[in-house]
Scaffold this motif. Structure first.
Motif, PDB file in Angstrom:
ATOM      1  N   ASN A 128      -5.660   0.334  29.591  1.00 13.59           N
ATOM      2  CA  ASN A 128      -6.755   1.278  29.443  1.00 13.59           C
ATOM      3  C   ASN A 128      -6.156   2.660  29.259  1.00 13.59           C
ATOM      4  O   ASN A 128      -4.976   2.795  28.940  1.00 13.59           O
ATOM      5  N   LYS A 163      -9.337  -5.604  35.981  1.00 17.29           N
ATOM      6  CA  LYS A 163     -10.663  -5.409  36.572  1.00 17.29           C
ATOM      7  C   LYS A 163     -11.125  -3.955  36.490  1.00 17.29           C
ATOM      8  O   LYS A 163     -12.271  -3.659  36.834  1.00 17.29           O
ATOM      9  N   ASN A 165     -12.511  -1.052  34.742  1.00  9.16           N
ATOM     10  CA  ASN A 165     -13.328  -0.849  33.550  1.00  9.16           C
ATOM     11  C   ASN A 165     -13.319   0.608  33.103  1.00  9.16           C
ATOM     12  O   ASN A 165     -13.309   1.525  33.931  1.00  9.16           O
ATOM     13  N   LYS A 200     -15.753   0.505  25.270  1.00  7.75           N
ATOM     14  CA  LYS A 200     -15.081   0.113  26.504  1.00  7.75           C
ATOM     15  C   LYS A 200     -13.653  -0.308  26.205  1.00  7.75           C
ATOM     16  O   LYS A 200     -13.292  -0.582  25.050  1.00  7.75           O
ATOM     17  N   SER A 202     -11.249  -3.200  26.282  1.00  6.37           N
ATOM     18  CA  SER A 202     -11.394  -4.652  26.314  1.00  6.37           C
ATOM     19  C   SER A 202     -10.354  -5.271  27.243  1.00  6.37           C
ATOM     20  O   SER A 202      -9.422  -4.610  27.697  1.00  6.37           O
ATOM     21  N   LYS A 203     -10.488  -6.567  27.498  1.00  7.37           N
ATOM     22  CA  LYS A 203      -9.525  -7.244  28.357  1.00  7.37           C
ATOM     23  C   LYS A 203      -8.135  -7.295  27.721  1.00  7.37           C
ATOM     24  O   LYS A 203      -7.142  -7.489  28.422  1.00  7.37           O
ATOM     25  N   ASP A 292     -14.315  -8.078  36.741  1.00 11.83           N
ATOM     26  CA  ASP A 292     -13.533  -8.273  35.532  1.00 11.83           C
ATOM     27  C   ASP A 292     -14.034  -7.244  34.526  1.00 11.83           C
ATOM     28  O   ASP A 292     -14.685  -6.267  34.911  1.00 11.83           O
ATOM     29  N   ARG A 293     -13.739  -7.455  33.249  1.00 13.16           N
ATOM     30  CA  ARG A 293     -14.217  -6.522  32.222  1.00 13.16           C
ATOM     31  C   ARG A 293     -15.373  -7.086  31.405  1.00 13.16           C
ATOM     32  O   ARG A 293     -15.735  -6.540  30.373  1.00 13.16           O
TER      33      ARG A 293
END
Length: 297
Positions: A128, A163, A165, A200, A202-203, A292-293
């Motif tokens: 992120n 996790k 976000n 956002k 993403s994972k 989680d995301r």
């Protein structure tokens, strides 16, 4: 003993950096051909907002902004004194999927590990940007104070990164078009229709658009609702808010969240210059820990 590092994209205010003793390695942007060091360690929150206003006003006025990676050499210069003092290093990086900075740090670590074979140097990919990095760095300091070792902390926080976000919305779509996340035509039409995308991390650690709404207030209320629905154990958490010269709106976001949930702490700060230049003036981002995301609406 180990020291905690992050880069300036972690968006930690100077007073928080001092509070937790975190080491910041700053990006350097070029603004109309002049270098701008992105982290200034002695600013008050009010001064940070004022400097942020000047920066984003320059972008509004059409300033040419160029961002660049932190070099391997600068990573080595930052880490080496700690290693020479017999301490270890944990570094929280801007997402591998967003920037090549992770690779630059990795190369520096490879060289330093040969020089200091008995020392540990751990890199945590935040997957992120902005305060998603910074909050993880804060949690590392808190875990260190409880006596946990560097490997336990690095492994746990790498798991927590999945996790953590990051949600954001922008005021003007043209800045997303400049980074290739929207076509010029889509940005033009979206601005005409007052369409606000919600984005956002993403994972996989890249920035993706996942929803569109019409109107600024609706976009803010939507991300407020998503935070309140998806945050886990908010009374134990720090929520991060990064705002690109829209401080009053960030206060509205804080107020509405506080009306619905009890939060341990907010960090509300001006969007860092490195990633902020890609989302543009008026962007607001929220960072929090969920299960989680995969966001529940």
């Amino acid at each position: 003993m180990f020291q905690v590092f992050a880069d300036s994209a972690a968006n930690l205010p100077a007073e928080v950096v001092k509070e937790y003793g975190i080491h910041i390695i700053s990006f350097i942007n070029m603004v109309n051909g002049e270098p701008l060091v992105c982290f200034q360690p002695d600013l008050t929150p009010e001064q940070e907002r004022e400097e942020g206003r000047k920066y984003y006003d320059a972008i509004r006025a059409g300033a040419e902004i160029k961002t660049s990676l932190i070099s391997c050499g600068r990573f080595e210069e930052a880490f080496r004194p700690v290693l020479e003092a017999g301490e270890d290093v944990i570094y929280f990086s801007l997402s591998y999927g967003i920037s090549g900075n992770y690779n630059a740090a990795r190369l520096a670590v490879d060289d330093l590990q040969d020089e200091f074979p008995d020392r540990k140097i751990r890199i945590v990919d935040s997957l992120n940007a902005s305060l998603a990095q910074g909050i993880l760095a804060i949690y590392a300091v808190e875990m260190r104070e409880k006596g946990e070792d560097i490997d336990t902390i690095a492994d746990r926080l790498q798991d927590w990164a999945h996790k953590m976000n990051g949600l954001f919305t922008v005021e003007n779509l043209k800045y997303l078009s400049r980074t290739g996340r929207l076509s010029n035509s889509a940005a033009f039409v979206g601005n005409m229709l007052d369409i606000k995308p919600l984005l956002k991390g993403s994972k996989e650690g890249v920035i993706v658009a996942f929803r569109k709404v019409r109107g600024r207030k609706k976009s803010l209320n939507e991300i407020i609702d998503l935070v309140c629905r998806n945050i886990v154990n908010p009374e134990e958490q720090i929520i991060g808010i990064a705002q690109a010269d829209c401080y009053e709106e960030s206060l509205y976001v804080m107020e509405k969240i506080q009306e619905r949930i009890s939060v341990r702490r907010f960090i509300n700060t001006s969007y860092d210059y490195c990633t902020g230049s890609h989302v543009g003036p008026g962007a607001i981002a929220l960072f929090f820990m969920g299960k989680d995301r995969e966001l529940d609406s």
